[in-house]
Design a protein around this motif. Structure first.
Motif, PDB file in Angstrom:
ATOM      1  N   PHE A  51      45.678  -6.326  -6.588  1.00 21.58           N
ATOM      2  CA  PHE A  51      46.270  -5.559  -7.684  1.00 21.58           C
ATOM      3  C   PHE A  51      45.193  -4.948  -8.577  1.00 21.58           C
ATOM      4  O   PHE A  51      45.261  -3.774  -8.934  1.00 21.58           O
ATOM      5  CB  PHE A  51      47.210  -6.448  -8.508  1.00 21.58           C
ATOM      6  CG  PHE A  51      47.891  -5.730  -9.642  1.00 21.58           C
ATOM      7  CD1 PHE A  51      48.916  -4.830  -9.394  1.00 21.58           C
ATOM      8  CD2 PHE A  51      47.516  -5.958 -10.957  1.00 21.58           C
ATOM      9  CE1 PHE A  51      49.555  -4.166 -10.435  1.00 21.58           C
ATOM     10  CE2 PHE A  51      48.146  -5.296 -12.003  1.00 21.58           C
ATOM     11  CZ  PHE A  51      49.170  -4.397 -11.742  1.00 21.58           C
ATOM     12  N   PHE A  52      44.184  -5.735  -8.948  1.00 23.25           N
ATOM     13  CA  PHE A  52      43.084  -5.232  -9.770  1.00 23.25           C
ATOM     14  C   PHE A  52      41.907  -4.735  -8.921  1.00 23.25           C
ATOM     15  O   PHE A  52      41.137  -3.891  -9.363  1.00 23.25           O
ATOM     16  CB  PHE A  52      42.587  -6.310 -10.738  1.00 23.25           C
ATOM     17  CG  PHE A  52      43.573  -6.631 -11.823  1.00 23.25           C
ATOM     18  CD1 PHE A  52      43.751  -5.777 -12.893  1.00 23.25           C
ATOM     19  CD2 PHE A  52      44.339  -7.787 -11.769  1.00 23.25           C
ATOM     20  CE1 PHE A  52      44.674  -6.057 -13.899  1.00 23.25           C
ATOM     21  CE2 PHE A  52      45.253  -8.077 -12.763  1.00 23.25           C
ATOM     22  CZ  PHE A  52      45.421  -7.215 -13.831  1.00 23.25           C
ATOM     23  N   THR A  53      41.758  -5.245  -7.710  1.00 22.41           N
ATOM     24  CA  THR A  53      40.607  -4.928  -6.872  1.00 22.41           C
ATOM     25  C   THR A  53      40.484  -3.442  -6.592  1.00 22.41           C
ATOM     26  O   THR A  53      39.381  -2.884  -6.650  1.00 22.41           O
ATOM     27  CB  THR A  53      40.687  -5.697  -5.535  1.00 22.41           C
ATOM     28  OG1 THR A  53      41.074  -7.043  -5.782  1.00 22.41           O
ATOM     29  CG2 THR A  53      39.353  -5.663  -4.810  1.00 22.41           C
ATOM     30  N   LEU A  54      41.592  -2.803  -6.268  1.00 29.25           N
ATOM     31  CA  LEU A  54      41.541  -1.378  -5.939  1.00 29.25           C
ATOM     32  C   LEU A  54      41.078  -0.561  -7.132  1.00 29.25           C
ATOM     33  O   LEU A  54      40.265   0.359  -6.989  1.00 29.25           O
ATOM     34  CB  LEU A  54      42.893  -0.891  -5.431  1.00 29.25           C
ATOM     35  CG  LEU A  54      43.421  -1.584  -4.170  1.00 29.25           C
ATOM     36  CD1 LEU A  54      44.724  -0.935  -3.717  1.00 29.25           C
ATOM     37  CD2 LEU A  54      42.404  -1.605  -3.055  1.00 29.25           C
ATOM     38  N   GLU A  55      41.545  -0.907  -8.325  1.00 29.61           N
ATOM     39  CA  GLU A  55      41.103  -0.178  -9.516  1.00 29.61           C
ATOM     40  C   GLU A  55      39.642  -0.476  -9.813  1.00 29.61           C
ATOM     41  O   GLU A  55      38.893   0.418 -10.217  1.00 29.61           O
ATOM     42  CB  GLU A  55      41.968  -0.508 -10.724  1.00 29.61           C
ATOM     43  CG  GLU A  55      41.662   0.353 -11.933  1.00 29.61           C
ATOM     44  CD  GLU A  55      41.850   1.855 -11.693  1.00 29.61           C
ATOM     45  OE1 GLU A  55      41.140   2.645 -12.342  1.00 29.61           O
ATOM     46  OE2 GLU A  55      42.696   2.247 -10.870  1.00 29.61           O
ATOM     47  N   LEU A  56      39.209  -1.715  -9.606  1.00 29.88           N
ATOM     48  CA  LEU A  56      37.787  -2.033  -9.771  1.00 29.88           C
ATOM     49  C   LEU A  56      36.947  -1.147  -8.849  1.00 29.88           C
ATOM     50  O   LEU A  56      35.936  -0.590  -9.266  1.00 29.88           O
ATOM     51  CB  LEU A  56      37.520  -3.512  -9.464  1.00 29.88           C
ATOM     52  CG  LEU A  56      37.981  -4.524 -10.500  1.00 29.88           C
ATOM     53  CD1 LEU A  56      37.937  -5.945  -9.919  1.00 29.88           C
ATOM     54  CD2 LEU A  56      37.147  -4.429 -11.767  1.00 29.88           C
ATOM     55  N   ALA A  57      37.383  -0.996  -7.596  1.00 29.53           N
ATOM     56  CA  ALA A  57      36.648  -0.175  -6.632  1.00 29.53           C
ATOM     57  C   ALA A  57      36.619   1.295  -7.060  1.00 29.53           C
ATOM     58  O   ALA A  57      35.597   1.968  -6.891  1.00 29.53           O
ATOM     59  CB  ALA A  57      37.260  -0.318  -5.240  1.00 29.53           C
ATOM     60  N   ARG A  58      37.705   1.785  -7.615  1.00 29.50           N
ATOM     61  CA  ARG A  58      37.714   3.165  -8.116  1.00 29.50           C
ATOM     62  C   ARG A  58      36.730   3.324  -9.274  1.00 29.50           C
ATOM     63  O   ARG A  58      35.989   4.302  -9.348  1.00 29.50           O
ATOM     64  CB  ARG A  58      39.119   3.556  -8.570  1.00 29.50           C
ATOM     65  CG  ARG A  58      40.094   3.778  -7.446  1.00 29.50           C
ATOM     66  CD  ARG A  58      41.478   4.219  -7.978  1.00 29.50           C
ATOM     67  NE  ARG A  58      42.437   4.195  -6.908  1.00 29.50           N
ATOM     68  CZ  ARG A  58      43.324   3.219  -6.700  1.00 29.50           C
ATOM     69  NH1 ARG A  58      43.386   2.178  -7.521  1.00 29.50           N
ATOM     70  NH2 ARG A  58      44.153   3.276  -5.677  1.00 29.50           N
ATOM     71  N   LEU A  59      36.738   2.362 -10.181  1.00 28.56           N
ATOM     72  CA  LEU A  59      35.891   2.447 -11.369  1.00 28.56           C
ATOM     73  C   LEU A  59      34.403   2.344 -11.049  1.00 28.56           C
ATOM     74  O   LEU A  59      33.588   3.013 -11.683  1.00 28.56           O
ATOM     75  CB  LEU A  59      36.289   1.382 -12.391  1.00 28.56           C
ATOM     76  CG  LEU A  59      37.627   1.611 -13.094  1.00 28.56           C
ATOM     77  CD1 LEU A  59      38.076   0.347 -13.823  1.00 28.56           C
ATOM     78  CD2 LEU A  59      37.541   2.783 -14.060  1.00 28.56           C
ATOM     79  N   VAL A  60      34.020   1.502 -10.088  1.00 27.87           N
ATOM     80  CA  VAL A  60      32.597   1.369  -9.763  1.00 27.87           C
ATOM     81  C   VAL A  60      32.093   2.557  -8.957  1.00 27.87           C
ATOM     82  O   VAL A  60      30.893   2.789  -8.886  1.00 27.87           O
ATOM     83  CB  VAL A  60      32.261   0.044  -9.039  1.00 27.87           C
ATOM     84  CG1 VAL A  60      32.637  -1.156  -9.885  1.00 27.87           C
ATOM     85  CG2 VAL A  60      32.866  -0.033  -7.654  1.00 27.87           C
ATOM     86  N   GLY A  61      32.996   3.295  -8.347  1.00 31.87           N
ATOM     87  CA  GLY A  61      32.615   4.485  -7.604  1.00 31.87           C
ATOM     88  C   GLY A  61      31.866   4.177  -6.329  1.00 31.87           C
ATOM     89  O   GLY A  61      31.654   3.009  -5.971  1.00 31.87           O
ATOM     90  N   PRO A  62      31.420   5.234  -5.626  1.00 31.88           N
ATOM     91  CA  PRO A  62      30.753   5.037  -4.344  1.00 31.88           C
ATOM     92  C   PRO A  62      29.423   4.289  -4.447  1.00 31.88           C
ATOM     93  O   PRO A  62      28.979   3.676  -3.486  1.00 31.88           O
ATOM     94  CB  PRO A  62      30.531   6.459  -3.810  1.00 31.88           C
ATOM     95  CG  PRO A  62      31.005   7.393  -4.848  1.00 31.88           C
ATOM     96  CD  PRO A  62      31.640   6.630  -5.954  1.00 31.88           C
ATOM     97  N   ALA A  63      28.791   4.310  -5.594  1.00 32.89           N
ATOM     98  CA  ALA A  63      27.510   3.615  -5.766  1.00 32.89           C
ATOM     99  C   ALA A  63      27.690   2.155  -6.181  1.00 32.89           C
ATOM    100  O   ALA A  63      26.725   1.396  -6.207  1.00 32.89           O
ATOM    101  CB  ALA A  63      26.654   4.337  -6.813  1.00 32.89           C
TER     102      ALA A  63
END
Length: 188
Positions: A51-63
Motif C-alpha cells: 500500500f505504501f511501497t508503491l508510493e515510496l518507489a514513486r517518490l524516490v524516483g529512478p535514482a
C-alpha cells in the motif's frame, strides 16, 4: 515476545489493507511526501502487499531504492506483482525474513528513511527491531512510526517510543495520521 504481544497480520488481510478505499483516510502520497524525496534509500519493514511501497518507489524516483522486508512470502509476492503492474519493480527490492531480525545488516548506515507503519506491535522483539532500524539508518536518517489506534493504546505507544529511544532514535515530531498514533524519529 514484544512488549505488546506477537500477533502477525494474516496474509489474506493484506488485500483489505491494500484496498484503494483506504486512500480515503490514509493517502500514501500525503503521508509520505513530506519525508521522502528523489534519490533516497528507503527501508520498509512489514510492507504487506505494498500500500505504501508503491508510493515510496514513486517518490524516490529512478535514482532511489526501496527495500521492503516481510516475514510472509504471500505478502511479498503480491507486492512484487503490484509493483510490476505499476512499472516500479526495478526500484523495489524485497526480502523475506524469519522474524528474528530484519536481515538488513548489509544496509548499515545507508538508509535515509524508514517507514514502520502499523507493524511494530506485530514484531516478536520491538527492542531488537529498533536496533536493526537504527543500525540501517545513516546519521540524521528518519523513521516514520505509525501504529493503529485500535490496536495500540497511548501507554503502549509511549512504551514503543521508549524502546526506540534506547536504540538511539530521537523523537522529532508527532505528525497527524488518521486512525494512527504517529511519531517521526531521527537517528542522532
Amino acid at each position: 515476545m514484544s512488549h505488546l504481544g506477537h500477533r502477525v497480520c494474516p496474509w489474506w488481510m493484506g488485500y483489505f489493507l491494500a484496498s484503494p478505499l483506504r486512500k480515503l483516510w490514509q493517502h500514501p502520497h500525503a503521508i509520505l511526501a513530506p519525508f521522502v524525496s528523489e534519490g533516497m534509500f528507503v527501508l520498509e519493514p512489514g510492507p504487506g502487499m505494498g500500500f505504501f511501497t508503491l508510493e515510496l518507489a514513486r517518490l524516490v524516483g529512478p535514482a532511489g531504492r526501496v527495500v521492503a522486508v516481510d516475514m510472509q512470502e504471500r505478502m511479498l509476492s503480491s507486492l512484487v506483482r503490484r509493483a510490476a503492474r505499476a512499472g516500479l519493480r526495478d526500484r523495489i527490492e524485497t526480502r523475506q525474513v524469519s522474524g528474528e531480525s530484519l536481515g538488513v545488516a548489509d544496509l548499515a548506515g545507508r538508509v535515509d528513511f524508514a517507514l514502520a507503519f502499523a507493524m511494530v506491535h506485530e514484531v516478536p522483539d520491538a527492542a531488537h527491531f529498533f536496533d536493526d532500524v537504527a543500525t540501517a539508518l545513516r546519521p540524521g536518517g528518519k523513521v516514520l512510526l505509525a501504529e493503529p489506534q485500535g490496536h495500540v493504546t497511548p501507554a503502549q505507544f509511549d512504551d514503543t517510543l521508549a524502546l526506540a529511544a534506547r536504540a538511539g532514535l530521537v523523537l522529532e515530531s508527532r505528525p497527524t495520521i488518521s486512525a494512527s498514533r504517529a511519531a517521526l524519529l531521527v537517528r542522532g
